[in-house]
Write an enzyme that holds these catalytic residues in place. Structure first.
Site, mmCIF file in Angstrom:
data_model
loop_
_atom_site.group_PDB
_atom_site.id
_atom_site.type_symbol
_atom_site.label_atom_id
_atom_site.label_comp_id
_atom_site.label_asym_id
_atom_site.label_seq_id
_atom_site.Cartn_x
_atom_site.Cartn_y
_atom_site.Cartn_z
ATOM 1 N N PRO A 2 0.783 -1.220 0.000
ATOM 2 C CA PRO A 2 0.000 0.000 0.000
ATOM 3 C C PRO A 2 0.820 1.277 0.000
ATOM 4 C CG PRO A 2 0.118 -0.979 2.180
ATOM 5 C CD PRO A 2 1.194 -1.567 1.352
ATOM 6 N N GLU A 3 0.321 2.222 -0.734
ATOM 7 C CA GLU A 3 0.823 3.580 -0.633
ATOM 8 C C GLU A 3 -0.283 4.395 0.041
ATOM 9 O OE1 GLU A 3 2.601 4.939 -4.354
ATOM 10 O OE2 GLU A 3 2.760 2.866 -4.999
ATOM 11 N N LYS A 58 1.845 6.443 5.303
ATOM 12 C CA LYS A 58 1.476 5.048 5.052
ATOM 13 C C LYS A 58 1.215 4.284 6.348
ATOM 14 C CE LYS A 58 4.474 5.102 0.985
ATOM 15 N NZ LYS A 58 5.698 4.551 0.345
ATOM 16 N N HIS A 104 -0.728 -16.997 6.546
ATOM 17 C CA HIS A 104 0.033 -15.820 6.960
ATOM 18 C C HIS A 104 -0.753 -14.896 7.878
ATOM 19 C CE1 HIS A 104 3.244 -17.086 4.383
ATOM 20 N NE2 HIS A 104 2.409 -17.172 3.373
ATOM 21 N N ARG A 122 4.887 -11.551 3.297
ATOM 22 C CA ARG A 122 6.330 -11.228 3.288
ATOM 23 C C ARG A 122 6.836 -10.726 4.641
ATOM 24 N NH1 ARG A 122 7.662 -8.042 -2.158
ATOM 25 N NH2 ARG A 122 9.776 -8.542 -1.535
ATOM 26 N N ARG A 164 21.125 19.460 -3.800
ATOM 27 C CA ARG A 164 21.355 18.011 -3.868
ATOM 28 C C ARG A 164 21.339 17.576 -5.316
ATOM 29 N NH1 ARG A 164 17.657 16.168 1.211
ATOM 30 N NH2 ARG A 164 18.506 14.082 1.017
ATOM 31 N N ARG A 275 14.463 -0.282 -8.845
ATOM 32 C CA ARG A 275 13.005 -0.293 -8.823
ATOM 33 C C ARG A 275 12.480 0.053 -10.198
ATOM 34 N NH1 ARG A 275 10.013 1.479 -3.616
ATOM 35 N NH2 ARG A 275 8.880 -0.347 -4.324
#
Length: 285
Positions: A2-3, A58, A104, A122, A164, A275
């Site tokens: 989830p975001e 989150k 799980h 996970r 940066r 990613r």
DNA sequence: CCGTTAACCTGAGAGC
DNA sequence: TGCTCTCAGGTTAACG
């Protein structure tokens, strides 16, 4: 999983179901989550009443009396589930499958009328107990303002960028800088902003930054209205899948045509810091 | 301080 | 069918 949008949908669902409910007992089946579930966990939560549930980036926050809090981060694969009870109360499931995936199920909260199950294949998710306002505030110093917050504004961005050279994608994914955005939405936001994910933040114009701010908000808000994204089997309270995945402009659209009007480009998949990253070379620069 | 990488886990799907 | 390999919505310790 989830975001920010998915966590928001889950939180709203939980409010409807278990706000003001008392936790009769807690059973932990597997303490080895991202961080070990502490030994006093069950005892601490027993008989506590959930006065409110809210979201911060989150994180899901369960609030009890006297500034006691339980924080839940769902990691990559954490989901909550309220199975149907004999009383005929409807199912609250974040799975498409009608069956509860037992293997799980790591933590179960028992209420009078419900069981709330935490399932996480996970085990990147975790719980954290915070026992007063000071601990609470301290804990969240680890994350920057969330993407929907007014504090996430032009001045803030300019300050954080400060010469940066990080690329804009990693910059937006850095929860210490801005929180709530993950790998799906960062791709969508940068596409809408017409900025290449690999572009260094120091090269961004003021206009670029304004677009990033604007589309960060609009994409996340729209995703919430759509019930989040269901890549695998995410579901909200009503049992509806999130619909935002049908609105993806770039995410998971490798080799498909760019959806921008008058663009003949094809969506490309590249990797940034390991990613997957999706973009249109013609629209974004 | 900054930026990148590896590591934490399991399961699904691709390719052979 | 079954094996091996890669990838997945996140975070963070460790490294150069």
């Amino acid at each position: 999983m989830p975001e920010l949008p998915e966590v928001e949908v889950v939180t709203q669902s939980l409010i409807k179901r278990i706000k003001n409910c008392k936790i009769n007992s807690v059973k932990v089946y597997n303490r080895s989550l991202r961080y070990k579930v502490p030994f006093q966990f069950e005892k601490y939560l027993k008989n506590k009443i959930i006065k409110n549930i809210r979201r911060k980036s989150k994180y899901i926050i369960f609030e009890f009396n006297y500034n006691n809090y339980l924080i839940l981060h769902l990691g990559m694969s954490g989901t909550l589930h309220i199975p149907q009870m004999k009383s005929g109360i409807s199912n609250l499931s974040f799975y498409q499958s009608p069956q509860i995936p037992i293997k799980h199920n790591h933590v179960i909260f028992n209420f009078v009328k419900y069981k709330l199950i935490y399932n996480d294949p996970r085990r990147f998710g975790y719980f954290k107990i915070l026992k007063n306002k000071q601990e609470f505030d301290m804990y969240f110093t680890r994350i920057g303002p969330e993407a929907l917050d007014r504090k996430f504004n032009l001045n803030y961005l300019l300050n954080k960028i400060n010469n940066r050279k990080k690329n804009i994608k990693n910059f937006l994914l850095d929860q210490k800088i801005v929180s709530g955005i993950g790998n799906i939405y960062v791709n969508e936001i940068l596409f809408k902003s017409k900025i290449l994910p690999s572009k260094s933040v120091r090269k961004l114009s003021i206009l670029d930054l304004k677009k990033i701010l604007k589309f960060s908000r609009s994409v996340l808000r729209y995703a919430i209205r759509q019930g989040g994204s269901s890549i695998k089997d995410f579901k909200g309270l009503s049992g509806n899948n999130g619909k935002f995945q049908t609105r993806f402009k770039v995410y998971n659209r490798d080799k498909k045509y760019c959806l921008s009007r008058n663009c003949n480009g094809v969506i490309k998949k590249i990797y940034i810091s390991n990613r997957s990253t999706f973009l249109c070379n013609l629209c974004q620069n």
